[in-house]
Design an enzyme around this catalytic site. Sequence first.
Site, PDB file in Angstrom:
ATOM      1  N   CYS A   1       0.824  -1.214   0.000  1.00 35.81           N
ATOM      2  CA  CYS A   1       0.000   0.000   0.000  1.00 35.81           C
ATOM      3  C   CYS A   1       0.855   1.260   0.000  1.00 35.81           C
ATOM      4  O   CYS A   1       0.480   2.270  -0.609  1.00 35.81           O
ATOM      5  CB  CYS A   1      -0.949  -0.015   1.201  1.00 35.81           C
ATOM      6  SG  CYS A   1      -2.163  -1.356   1.144  1.00 35.81           S
ATOM      7  N   ASP A   2       1.998   1.220   0.674  1.00 39.18           N
ATOM      8  CA  ASP A   2       2.935   2.337   0.594  1.00 39.18           C
ATOM      9  C   ASP A   2       3.397   2.544  -0.843  1.00 39.18           C
ATOM     10  O   ASP A   2       3.456   3.669  -1.340  1.00 39.18           O
ATOM     11  CB  ASP A   2       4.153   2.070   1.483  1.00 39.18           C
ATOM     12  CG  ASP A   2       3.929   2.486   2.920  1.00 39.18           C
ATOM     13  OD1 ASP A   2       3.284   3.521   3.156  1.00 39.18           O
ATOM     14  OD2 ASP A   2       4.401   1.775   3.821  1.00 39.18           O
ATOM     15  N   SER A   3       3.735   1.442  -1.506  1.00 40.84           N
ATOM     16  CA  SER A   3       4.226   1.551  -2.882  1.00 40.84           C
ATOM     17  C   SER A   3       3.140   2.053  -3.816  1.00 40.84           C
ATOM     18  O   SER A   3       3.389   2.897  -4.686  1.00 40.84           O
ATOM     19  CB  SER A   3       4.748   0.192  -3.356  1.00 40.84           C
ATOM     20  OG  SER A   3       5.823  -0.248  -2.553  1.00 40.84           O
TER      21      SER A   3
END
Length: 396
Positions: free
Chosen positions: A172-174
């Site tokens: 999700c960060d990416s």
Amino acid sequence: MQPRPLDGIRVLDLTNVLAGPYCSYQLMLLGADVVKVEVPGRGDLARQLGPDAELNERYLGTSFLAQNAGKKSVELDLKDPAGRETFEELVGAADVLLENFRAGVLARLGYDWQRLQALNPRLIACSITGFGQTGPMSQAPAYDQIIQGLSGMMSVTGTRDTAPLRVGFPVCDSIGGLAAALAIVAAVAARHHSGAGCQLDVSMLEASISAMGWTVSNYLLAGVPPEPTGDQNATAAPSGTFDAADGPLNISANRQEQYETLCRLVGRPELLTDPRFAAPEARKEHRAALNDELNPALRRRPAAEWERELNAAGVPAARILTVPQALESEQLAHRGFITELPFPDGSARRLDVVGSGVLFDGVPLTPPAPPPMLGEHTAVVSDLIAAWRLKEGVAE
């Protein structure tokens, strides 16, 4: 070095850890000049994150090294008058300001959108947060795992017996970082026509749900709640992980002709006339039984042999690799995906970083320099500002 699409674009990066630094790393690979503004004496938290304790102590944690090559580091205290003055000069000459503070923090420091616009009407200000700048959850803290859970992603990862499971990397960060990078590039293109900057509000939750594709649309459009299917592809059969002689093998025989070829190559042509498996929908309904028929035949040969033969016949198949095996593959080497850089502190230690997966005119995008030491460019920040102003044609 060949020209890059974002050559001349100046990015002021106030971000920490992953989503923001991943975004600015992609922009750097595309040619942007990225200056990280870091807290004096401490810097990006990622400088102290990673499995190597000695690197963490030197503020060169592997988490930082992975996402910050090619950038510059300036230490500034935004609560100090001198630091604020320098920051405002940087804002005035920047094209993009990128931050991932909790919603409202930058405004409380005195730099809301109106103030930023006053400093630079052409500025593109991009904020990455877990939930966006507005809404009932806007002030809630958010890490990757929190977003994975709230997005529904964990509920469909694993099997019915093991779900919910976290995806094995901070996906999700990416995704949030990629969504922000795409929005910034679009805003830069729009400004070319309008001459005006804009404010970008990126929600990791929304970007992650958007990236879940059929898992979301099957419910929204067909009313079918998604369920965890483990290593099987819910949209087709046989499509998933199977047993070769020496380990697991992925096969995606999603089309009828691929299924027919698979049955022929594994020596089970009679499966084509079995009413349980003759049609695509029937195969999905009887997936477990079909896998039970195919696996004994597939166990007769190693995964690599099946990979070669099935691919040659038009049936997508591949071994399941470990991360080290994937990084050592001939395919990545052929495309120049991994770049070796000098270590930031001048030591003989090896530093390899990955690219973006995109070739421009056949050439991979690689970092021009290693990640910066904390505050490496603080002493020359005046020169950086002058260079940025010269590009804009506003040097005094």
